[in-house]
Motif scaffolding. Sequence first.
Motif, mmCIF file in Angstrom:
data_model
loop_
_atom_site.group_PDB
_atom_site.id
_atom_site.type_symbol
_atom_site.label_atom_id
_atom_site.label_comp_id
_atom_site.label_asym_id
_atom_site.label_seq_id
_atom_site.Cartn_x
_atom_site.Cartn_y
_atom_site.Cartn_z
ATOM 1 N N ASN A 8 8.046 -19.593 -10.736
ATOM 2 C CA ASN A 8 8.354 -19.903 -9.344
ATOM 3 C C ASN A 8 7.210 -19.416 -8.479
ATOM 4 O O ASN A 8 6.654 -18.341 -8.729
ATOM 5 N N ILE A 9 6.863 -20.185 -7.462
ATOM 6 C CA ILE A 9 5.867 -19.745 -6.483
ATOM 7 C C ILE A 9 6.536 -19.716 -5.114
ATOM 8 O O ILE A 9 7.128 -20.710 -4.689
ATOM 9 N N LYS A 10 6.442 -18.586 -4.454
ATOM 10 C CA LYS A 10 7.074 -18.423 -3.144
ATOM 11 C C LYS A 10 6.003 -18.376 -2.063
ATOM 12 O O LYS A 10 5.054 -17.608 -2.162
ATOM 13 N N PHE A 11 6.165 -19.192 -1.043
ATOM 14 C CA PHE A 11 5.250 -19.182 0.089
ATOM 15 C C PHE A 11 5.922 -18.477 1.265
ATOM 16 O O PHE A 11 7.121 -18.635 1.490
ATOM 17 N N GLU A 12 5.141 -17.715 2.005
ATOM 18 C CA GLU A 12 5.653 -17.049 3.196
ATOM 19 C C GLU A 12 4.790 -17.413 4.394
ATOM 20 O O GLU A 12 3.578 -17.589 4.274
ATOM 21 N N TYR A 13 5.426 -17.500 5.556
ATOM 22 C CA TYR A 13 4.657 -17.709 6.766
ATOM 23 C C TYR A 13 3.831 -16.470 7.089
ATOM 24 O O TYR A 13 4.282 -15.341 6.869
ATOM 25 N N LEU A 14 2.642 -16.692 7.612
ATOM 26 C CA LEU A 14 1.876 -15.559 8.116
ATOM 27 C C LEU A 14 2.608 -14.974 9.316
ATOM 28 O O LEU A 14 3.181 -15.718 10.129
ATOM 29 N N PRO A 15 2.633 -13.642 9.454
ATOM 30 C CA PRO A 15 3.326 -13.039 10.599
ATOM 31 C C PRO A 15 2.766 -13.531 11.934
ATOM 32 O O PRO A 15 1.560 -13.729 12.072
ATOM 33 N N LYS A 16 3.666 -13.704 12.874
ATOM 34 C CA LYS A 16 3.250 -14.116 14.220
ATOM 35 C C LYS A 16 2.960 -12.902 15.088
ATOM 36 O O LYS A 16 2.102 -12.945 15.970
ATOM 37 N N LEU A 17 3.687 -11.816 14.833
ATOM 38 C CA LEU A 17 3.480 -10.566 15.565
ATOM 39 C C LEU A 17 3.356 -9.418 14.576
ATOM 40 O O LEU A 17 4.040 -9.396 13.559
ATOM 41 N N ASP A 18 2.473 -8.472 14.882
ATOM 42 C CA ASP A 18 2.303 -7.270 14.061
ATOM 43 C C ASP A 18 2.249 -6.041 14.957
ATOM 44 O O ASP A 18 1.693 -6.092 16.063
ATOM 45 N N LYS A 19 2.813 -4.963 14.479
ATOM 46 C CA LYS A 19 2.659 -3.663 15.130
ATOM 47 C C LYS A 19 2.408 -2.625 14.039
ATOM 48 O O LYS A 19 3.166 -2.560 13.067
ATOM 49 N N THR A 20 1.350 -1.853 14.209
ATOM 50 C CA THR A 20 0.990 -0.851 13.213
ATOM 51 C C THR A 20 1.424 0.529 13.691
ATOM 52 O O THR A 20 1.179 0.902 14.845
ATOM 53 N N TYR A 21 2.051 1.270 12.798
ATOM 54 C CA TYR A 21 2.510 2.622 13.125
ATOM 55 C C TYR A 21 1.922 3.609 12.118
ATOM 56 O O TYR A 21 1.674 3.283 10.959
ATOM 57 N N PHE A 22 1.710 4.824 12.606
ATOM 58 C CA PHE A 22 1.123 5.877 11.791
ATOM 59 C C PHE A 22 1.997 7.132 11.870
ATOM 60 O O PHE A 22 2.613 7.415 12.896
ATOM 61 N N ILE A 23 2.015 7.861 10.762
ATOM 62 C CA ILE A 23 2.631 9.192 10.750
ATOM 63 C C ILE A 23 1.636 10.135 10.082
ATOM 64 O O ILE A 23 1.160 9.866 8.973
ATOM 65 N N SER A 24 1.318 11.223 10.753
ATOM 66 C CA SER A 24 0.353 12.190 10.227
ATOM 67 C C SER A 24 1.085 13.301 9.487
ATOM 68 O O SER A 24 2.143 13.773 9.933
ATOM 69 N N PHE A 25 0.505 13.720 8.370
ATOM 70 C CA PHE A 25 1.077 14.815 7.585
ATOM 71 C C PHE A 25 -0.033 15.784 7.206
ATOM 72 O O PHE A 25 -1.143 15.364 6.867
ATOM 73 N N SER A 26 0.280 17.070 7.248
ATOM 74 C CA SER A 26 -0.702 18.082 6.850
ATOM 75 C C SER A 26 -0.723 18.274 5.342
ATOM 76 O O SER A 26 -1.700 18.768 4.784
ATOM 77 N N ASN A 27 0.351 17.875 4.660
ATOM 78 C CA ASN A 27 0.379 17.931 3.197
ATOM 79 C C ASN A 27 1.220 16.777 2.681
ATOM 80 O O ASN A 27 2.104 16.259 3.376
ATOM 81 N N VAL A 28 0.957 16.364 1.453
ATOM 82 C CA VAL A 28 1.617 15.179 0.920
ATOM 83 C C VAL A 28 3.091 15.427 0.644
ATOM 84 O O VAL A 28 3.908 14.490 0.675
ATOM 85 N N GLU A 29 3.476 16.673 0.401
ATOM 86 C CA GLU A 29 4.888 16.981 0.134
ATOM 87 C C GLU A 29 5.780 16.566 1.305
ATOM 88 O O GLU A 29 6.898 16.069 1.099
ATOM 89 N N ASP A 30 5.296 16.757 2.537
ATOM 90 C CA ASP A 30 6.101 16.404 3.710
ATOM 91 C C ASP A 30 6.312 14.899 3.846
ATOM 92 O O ASP A 30 7.240 14.458 4.539
#
Length: 269
Positions: A8-30
């Motif tokens: 099976n091959i699945k096609f998806e529409y390219l996103p019309k809107l994007d929002k990028t979010y970030f979360i900062s961590f001082s260590n990977v455990e958190d």
Amino acid sequence: MGVVTWMNIKFEYLPKLDKTYFISFSNVEDAIEPTYAIQRLSIGNECLILNKLNTAIMLAEKWPEDFETLYRALPEWLFILVLSGGPRRPEEKLEYEEEALAEVSSQFPRIVEIQQAIPGAIGVEKRLPSMLRQPWPKEKTYWKHLFRGGCQDLFFITKLEYVPQFIMAANQVAAELDYPLDEIGCYIQPIEQGRACRCEFNFYYNPDKPDEVERVRQLYEQAAKLLLNMDALFTQPYGILADLVYDRATSYTVMLKKIKHLFDPNNIM
């Protein structure tokens, strides 16, 4: 070894809107529990975690000025999430995904602060979606070759909660070989809604210096053996990894060779 007879091959529409979010961590455990919480909600198109070195290398537009600025400003670990909306009601989709993300933030008030920008990288939140969805531009030096000229990748599948112990193990081997710990890149990619993840270590070196080439070869070999003993799942075992992995599965290896000989007696596949 498999023979594909139907797919099976699945096609998806390219996103019309994007929002990028970030979360900062001082260590990977958190980062572990918040990542699980976000993955369980099935929100976002792109989701990954990078350590400071890899983030700075990847986002630097001018080398080495941007890299040095970013490296000083970035957190030790950066969680990246791109929320997207397709052609139909993209605003509504982004709205409920943003609400879900805010709910996760409220569950971890001490360690999760949602950001839409990162220090030292003006406008990167707009560039990231296309960067993550397209091949690296041919006219630009591949990002893994910017730092030292060469890079040896060691990647495997594991669970998110095991990543910190794998990082400690890789650092232990690097320290024994006098390889700088701050020159190890790390990339973590949650898969299957967080049920597992791809963990990748990047060992950078100068290919024109034989001593660095040899040290990274030893680092790669010794780290692979140690991580395999810790139950890292190497799903693409080539080179030395093939010997390590197939030695652990004798009956499987024998049967694989028999089947291969039946379908590919001339070893052309």
